[in-house]
Motif scaffolding. Structure first.
Motif, short mmCIF file in Angstrom:
data_model
loop_
_atom_site.label_atom_id
_atom_site.label_comp_id
_atom_site.label_asym_id
_atom_site.label_seq_id
_atom_site.Cartn_x
_atom_site.Cartn_y
_atom_site.Cartn_z
N LEU A 199 0.84 -1.19 0.00
CA LEU A 199 0.00 0.00 0.00
C LEU A 199 0.88 1.25 0.00
O LEU A 199 1.86 1.34 0.74
CB LEU A 199 -0.91 0.02 1.23
N THR A 200 0.51 2.22 -0.82
CA THR A 200 1.21 3.50 -0.81
C THR A 200 0.77 4.30 0.42
O THR A 200 -0.27 4.00 1.03
CB THR A 200 0.89 4.30 -2.07
N PRO A 201 1.52 5.32 0.81
CA PRO A 201 1.07 6.17 1.93
C PRO A 201 -0.32 6.74 1.70
O PRO A 201 -1.13 6.82 2.64
CB PRO A 201 2.14 7.26 1.99
N ALA A 202 -0.63 7.11 0.47
CA ALA A 202 -1.96 7.66 0.18
C ALA A 202 -3.04 6.59 0.35
O ALA A 202 -4.14 6.87 0.85
CB ALA A 202 -2.00 8.22 -1.24
N GLU A 203 -2.73 5.36 -0.05
CA GLU A 203 -3.70 4.27 0.11
C GLU A 203 -3.89 3.93 1.59
O GLU A 203 -5.01 3.63 2.02
CB GLU A 203 -3.23 3.05 -0.68
N ALA A 204 -2.81 3.97 2.35
CA ALA A 204 -2.93 3.72 3.79
C ALA A 204 -3.80 4.80 4.45
O ALA A 204 -4.64 4.50 5.30
CB ALA A 204 -1.56 3.68 4.43
N ASP A 205 -3.62 6.05 4.04
CA ASP A 205 -4.46 7.14 4.55
C ASP A 205 -5.93 6.90 4.20
O ASP A 205 -6.82 7.09 5.03
CB ASP A 205 -4.01 8.48 3.95
N ALA A 206 -6.16 6.48 2.94
CA ALA A 206 -7.53 6.25 2.48
C ALA A 206 -8.17 5.09 3.23
O ALA A 206 -9.36 5.12 3.56
CB ALA A 206 -7.54 5.97 0.98
N LEU A 207 -7.38 4.05 3.52
CA LEU A 207 -7.92 2.90 4.24
C LEU A 207 -8.31 3.28 5.66
O LEU A 207 -9.38 2.92 6.15
CB LEU A 207 -6.88 1.77 4.25
N TYR A 208 -7.46 4.03 6.32
CA TYR A 208 -7.78 4.48 7.69
C TYR A 208 -9.03 5.35 7.68
O TYR A 208 -9.94 5.16 8.50
CB TYR A 208 -6.60 5.26 8.26
N ALA A 209 -9.09 6.30 6.77
CA ALA A 209 -10.26 7.19 6.70
C ALA A 209 -11.53 6.40 6.41
O ALA A 209 -12.61 6.71 6.96
CB ALA A 209 -10.03 8.26 5.64
N ALA A 210 -11.42 5.39 5.55
CA ALA A 210 -12.59 4.59 5.18
C ALA A 210 -13.11 3.77 6.37
O ALA A 210 -14.32 3.61 6.53
CB ALA A 210 -12.26 3.67 4.01
N ILE A 211 -12.22 3.26 7.19
CA ILE A 211 -12.66 2.52 8.39
C ILE A 211 -13.57 3.40 9.22
O ILE A 211 -14.67 3.00 9.62
CB ILE A 211 -11.45 2.05 9.21
N LEU A 212 -13.13 4.61 9.48
CA LEU A 212 -13.91 5.52 10.33
C LEU A 212 -15.20 5.96 9.66
O LEU A 212 -16.28 5.94 10.28
CB LEU A 212 -13.06 6.73 10.70
#
Length: 287
Positions: A199-212
């Motif tokens: 996962l790229t840093p942007a994808e990791a950010d998107a995954l965290y945001a999506a969980i919430l």
């Protein structure tokens, strides 16, 4: 199975209805679901004691009982809760799959019903509840203020498995099931077979945001509809259970692919594979 948003609704309904109520009796129609960690029969261990708290912990429901006791329930696939008034219970037989009934002062009952008998009801001393399987090893509560981007990143950096497997690991994240793992990955635009360390840093950010965002939206939507606590509301989901139907975002046919022990529903266009897979889902014709 009841997932976190479903149990958040159960918690919101049962907490004001049960907290402070005295248990006058307890019974089960199926002792195989009970796990007694106290040296007393079920009814003797609970009779005359007050319910002090009702909380969701991961995918478990925890009922604090006066006198340093707890009931912890893992509903597994089909377990569900019912709150019945004394009037509703008149001349009615117990459900065939009654796992637990707590009789309350005044005649009302909390019932836990499990048609497949896969769930577990633990009765323990509060000091021993950490010994309950899985419950005692739950990971980060994804709805807690302590679940920050930094905390999520620390967990993600340790992973070498696929993103969906990570989301569903109860010892890492408490707790995300099949339905909302699919919804979270769709919202983040990540293919379920993408490896965490790719996962790229942007994808990791998107995954965290999506969980919430996905879980918060589901909790709010279920609360808005206010269904009976035994019902599961899933008709607002974007991809889960919609295999073969058009993606609500782009119209591409939603597909199901095996990931671990279960199937993941995803959109091949909105969630493109990050590596070459055995099947090119995007090239398949619509059904």
């Amino acid at each position: 199975m009841p997932e976190l948003p479903d149990l958040a609704h159960v918690e919101a309904k049962l907490r004001p209805a049960l907290t402070g109520r005295v248990i006058t009796d307890a019974r089960t129609g199926d002792p195989t679901v009970l796990r007694l960690m106290i040296d007393q029969p079920l009814a003797d261990a609970l009779r005359g004691r007050r319910i002090t708290s009702v909380d969701r912990r991961g995918h478990f429901m925890r009922f604090g009982i006066e006198g340093d006791r707890v009931i912890v329930i893992n509903a597994m696939l089909v377990g569900r809760y019912r709150l019945r008034t004394a009037a509703e219970l008149q001349s009615k037989k117990d459900p065939r799959a009654l796992g637990l009934a707590l009789v309350l002062a005044g005649g009302d009952e909390l019932q836990y019903v499990d048609d497949k008998r896969m769930g577990k009801v633990y009765l323990a001393r509060a000091a021993d509840e950490g010994q309950i399987p899985v419950y005692g090893a739950l990971g980060a509560d994804v709805m807690s203020p302590a679940f920050t981007r930094e905390a999520f990143g620390a967990l993600l950096r340790k992973r070498r498995d696929q993103a969906r497997m990570f989301l569903m690991d109860k010892r890492a994240l408490a707790s995300i099931g099949n339905a909302y793992a699919d919804e979270i990955l769709f919202a983040a635009g990540i293919h379920p077979k993408t490896f965490c360390n790719k996962l790229t840093p942007a994808e990791a950010d998107a995954l965290y945001a999506a969980i919430l965002s996905v879980l918060r939206h589901a909790i709010d939507e279920i609360a808005r509809r206010d269904p009976p606590i035994e019902d599961k509301v899933r008709d607002f989901l974007s991809v889960r259970g919609r295999d073969g139907k058009p993606c609500p975002r782009c119209g591409t046919t939603i597909r199901a692919v095996r990931v671990g022990d279960g199937d993941a529903c995803f959109c091949p266009k909105c969630q493109p594979a990050a590596r070459k897979l055995f099947v090119d889902w995007g090239a398949l014709p619509p059904r």
